[in-house]
Scaffold this active site. Structure first.
Site, mmCIF file in Angstrom:
data_model
loop_
_atom_site.group_PDB
_atom_site.id
_atom_site.type_symbol
_atom_site.label_atom_id
_atom_site.label_comp_id
_atom_site.label_asym_id
_atom_site.label_seq_id
_atom_site.Cartn_x
_atom_site.Cartn_y
_atom_site.Cartn_z
ATOM 1 N N ASP A 185 2.855 -4.312 8.167
ATOM 2 C CA ASP A 185 1.635 -3.527 7.976
ATOM 3 C C ASP A 185 0.460 -4.496 8.123
ATOM 4 O O ASP A 185 0.162 -5.260 7.214
ATOM 5 C CB ASP A 185 1.686 -2.886 6.581
ATOM 6 C CG ASP A 185 0.354 -2.267 6.169
ATOM 7 O OD1 ASP A 185 -0.631 -2.378 6.925
ATOM 8 O OD2 ASP A 185 0.314 -1.673 5.078
ATOM 9 N N CYS A 241 -4.680 2.411 -3.684
ATOM 10 C CA CYS A 241 -3.438 2.901 -3.052
ATOM 11 C C CYS A 241 -2.290 1.921 -3.265
ATOM 12 O O CYS A 241 -1.455 1.722 -2.372
ATOM 13 C CB CYS A 241 -3.610 3.162 -1.564
ATOM 14 S SG CYS A 241 -4.770 4.466 -1.203
ATOM 15 N N LYS A 297 -10.668 -0.434 10.361
ATOM 16 C CA LYS A 297 -10.748 -1.674 9.578
ATOM 17 C C LYS A 297 -11.048 -2.876 10.455
ATOM 18 O O LYS A 297 -11.099 -3.999 9.988
ATOM 19 C CB LYS A 297 -9.439 -1.894 8.807
ATOM 20 C CG LYS A 297 -9.230 -0.825 7.724
ATOM 21 C CD LYS A 297 -8.058 -1.093 6.820
ATOM 22 C CE LYS A 297 -7.901 0.070 5.857
ATOM 23 N NZ LYS A 297 -6.898 -0.157 4.812
ATOM 24 N N GLN A 310 -4.694 -5.007 7.095
ATOM 25 C CA GLN A 310 -5.657 -5.886 6.437
ATOM 26 C C GLN A 310 -5.725 -7.255 7.118
ATOM 27 O O GLN A 310 -6.418 -8.146 6.643
ATOM 28 C CB GLN A 310 -5.230 -6.033 4.974
ATOM 29 C CG GLN A 310 -6.340 -6.052 3.974
ATOM 30 C CD GLN A 310 -7.289 -4.879 4.060
ATOM 31 O OE1 GLN A 310 -8.432 -5.019 4.480
ATOM 32 N NE2 GLN A 310 -6.833 -3.707 3.666
ATOM 33 N N HIS A 368 0.871 -1.179 0.000
ATOM 34 C CA HIS A 368 0.000 0.000 0.000
ATOM 35 C C HIS A 368 0.913 1.235 0.000
ATOM 36 O O HIS A 368 2.011 1.192 0.562
ATOM 37 C CB HIS A 368 -0.830 -0.069 1.286
ATOM 38 C CG HIS A 368 -1.919 0.941 1.425
ATOM 39 N ND1 HIS A 368 -1.676 2.261 1.735
ATOM 40 C CD2 HIS A 368 -3.277 0.813 1.329
ATOM 41 C CE1 HIS A 368 -2.840 2.901 1.836
ATOM 42 N NE2 HIS A 368 -3.822 2.052 1.587
HETATM 43 C C1 PLP Z 1 -5.870 0.675 4.671
HETATM 44 C C2 PLP Z 1 -4.477 0.233 4.585
HETATM 45 C C3 PLP Z 1 -3.425 1.074 4.987
HETATM 46 C C4 PLP Z 1 -3.655 2.481 5.461
HETATM 47 O O1 PLP Z 1 -4.482 2.541 6.580
HETATM 48 P P1 PLP Z 1 -4.992 3.958 7.103
HETATM 49 O O2 PLP Z 1 -6.066 3.599 8.061
HETATM 50 O O3 PLP Z 1 -5.487 4.726 5.902
HETATM 51 O O4 PLP Z 1 -3.829 4.638 7.755
HETATM 52 C C5 PLP Z 1 -2.151 0.583 4.916
HETATM 53 N N1 PLP Z 1 -1.900 -0.665 4.480
HETATM 54 C C6 PLP Z 1 -2.875 -1.502 4.091
HETATM 55 C C7 PLP Z 1 -2.534 -2.881 3.640
HETATM 56 C C8 PLP Z 1 -4.196 -1.082 4.127
HETATM 57 O O5 PLP Z 1 -5.165 -1.907 3.723
#
Ligand code: PLP
Length: 411
Positions: A205, A369, A231, A208, A128
């Site tokens: 990260d 993104c 999320k 997800q 992302h």
């Molecule tokens: C949504 C997402 C982000 C960013 O999250 P934010 O809540 O916008 O800071 C980063 N990495 C992944 C894999 C995402 O799905």
């Protein structure tokens, strides 16, 4: 009506916890499949926000008065809740942020400031933008280099390529736990182990991942792990950075201001202990307190149960979708998460999304993104259906039927 879901997961019952799912879109009952962008929020989380505004709101940490102490206790209870939820060893390792993006920026700015020119950072093709751009900003400041692990045709990481990119120059490996486009679940425990063998630290990260699969810091042995509340059925505007204490101790503050200091004078300022060193200014203490309720909600249902249910939705939908002529699905790695990125023939993702919306189906379209990934796939964007605990087989069938209906119009 009997639930046609093969598992005994009572998704129909959980749906009732989410008032928004009763909405109509263009006169049709809504099917919400944009869960990889934001999940919806159960009533009890919204109620907890209302309760704090009506009964407990006061700025945290600085007050001797009762309200401030209540607000502080509620926010700090979330820190302990998150610690247990992700299996961290201490609340000192749980930093409150505005989200995944800020958590990664914190690590890139703070840990990154200790890197030397020539040091290398390893990312992957499926990241992302939140896990690319902060490192590019660091590259421009610090003279470091960025290396990128390629993906294979099914959307899994090329682990041989990863091994060959790891050298004594590797300082940081930063990788998505689950791809927000391909659904690929990366072998992060292995990725972290190999990073450590090369003397590097590993940042994951988890934006997800945490709402869909159980995540445990002791098992993963991650150095940094980030996720966002919105999320995981929680409020917007708050997120978590887990950081290993030895690293956080060595790192300089990210932002300066109130809360993060021990003593301030014009000649010299000393900083607060962990985790407050990284929390400048008044945090979103209402959102953070409500995140507690969201984590309780998820834990009550159980991540193993959620994962099994979503896997069933994925299997059901993928099979039927592939029967529709002209469908291309991007990301077919074994064990993938319930995210389906697809295109219908040569139709533009935007047109597909618009027509699905007319039929009440809320999906995301575009590059998600992840423009470098789109470049690798040779496309500009996809249509993305991403499932959550409240989606039902009926939702899947509505979605499949809608795609079946619009496909001939678009190809
Ligand atoms: C949504 C997402 C982000 C960013 O999250 P934010 O809540 O916008 O800071 C980063 N990495 C992944 C894999 C995402 O799905």
């Amino acid at each position: 009506m009997s639930d046609p879901d093969k598992t005994t997961f009572p998704a129909e019952t959980y749906r009732k916890d989410f008032p928004i799912l009763g909405r109509e879109i263009h006169g049709k009952p809504m099917v919400y499949l944009d869960n990889a962008a934001s999940t919806q929020t159960p009533r009890e989380v919204v109620d907890s926000i209302t309760d704090i505004y009506f009964s407990h709101k006061a700025n945290v940490h600085r007050g001797v008065h009762t309200l401030s102490q209540e607000a502080t206790a509620m926010m700090e209870a979330t820190r302990e809740k998150v610690r247990r939820f992700i299996g961290a060893s201490s609340t000192d390792e749980i930093i409150f942020t505005r989200g995944t993006t800020e958590a990664i920026n914190l690590v890139a700015s703070s840990y990154g400031s200790m890197l030397k020119p020539g040091d290398e950072i390893i990312l992957t093709e499926m990241e992302h933008h939140a896990n690319i751009v902060p490192w590019q900003l660091l590259r421009d400041r610090q003279g470091i280099e960025i290396k990128v692990v390629p993906i294979r045709s099914d959307g899994s990481l090329d682990m041989d390529a990863y091994r060959s990119l790891l050298t004594e120059r590797t300082a940081i490996v930063s990788v998505a736990h689950v791809s927000n486009v391909l659904g690929t679940v990366n072998p992060v425990a292995e990725i972290i182990r190999l990073a450590h063998d090369a003397g590097a630290v590993a940042m994951i990260d988890g934006a997800q991942a945490v709402a869909h699969i159980p995540v445990d810091m002791k098992q993963l042995n991650a150095d940094f792990y980030a996720f966002s509340s919105h999320k995981i059925y929680g409020p917007t505007g708050v997120g978590i950075l887990y950081g290993r204490r030895e690293l956080l101790d060595r790192m300089p503050p990210y932002q300066g201001g109130g809360e993060m200091i021990s003593h301030v004078s014009f000649p010299h300022t000393t900083f607060a202990e962990l985790p407050f060193k990284f929390e400048a200014g008044t945090p979103d203490y209402v959102g953070l307190a409500a995140l507690h309720t969201a984590i309780d909600y998820v834990c009550r249902i159980g991540l193993d149960n959620i994962a099994a249910h979503e896997e069933e939705l994925l299997r059901h939908t993928t099979g039927r979708l592939l029967e529709i002529p002209g469908i291309r699905i991007f990301g077919t790695a074994p064990g993938k998460s319930a995210i389906i990125s697809f295109l219908i023939g040569s139709a533009h993702h935007y047109d597909t999304g618009l027509l699905l919306d007319k039929l009440g189906i809320e999906v995301r379209t575009g590059h998600h993104c992840a423009q470098p990934l789109m470049h690798v796939l040779g496309i500009e964007g996809t249509v993305r259906a991403a499932f959550a605990l409240y989606n039902t087989i009926n939702d899947c069938d509505r979605f499949i039927e809608a795609v079946r209906r619009i496909a001939p119009m678009l190809t």
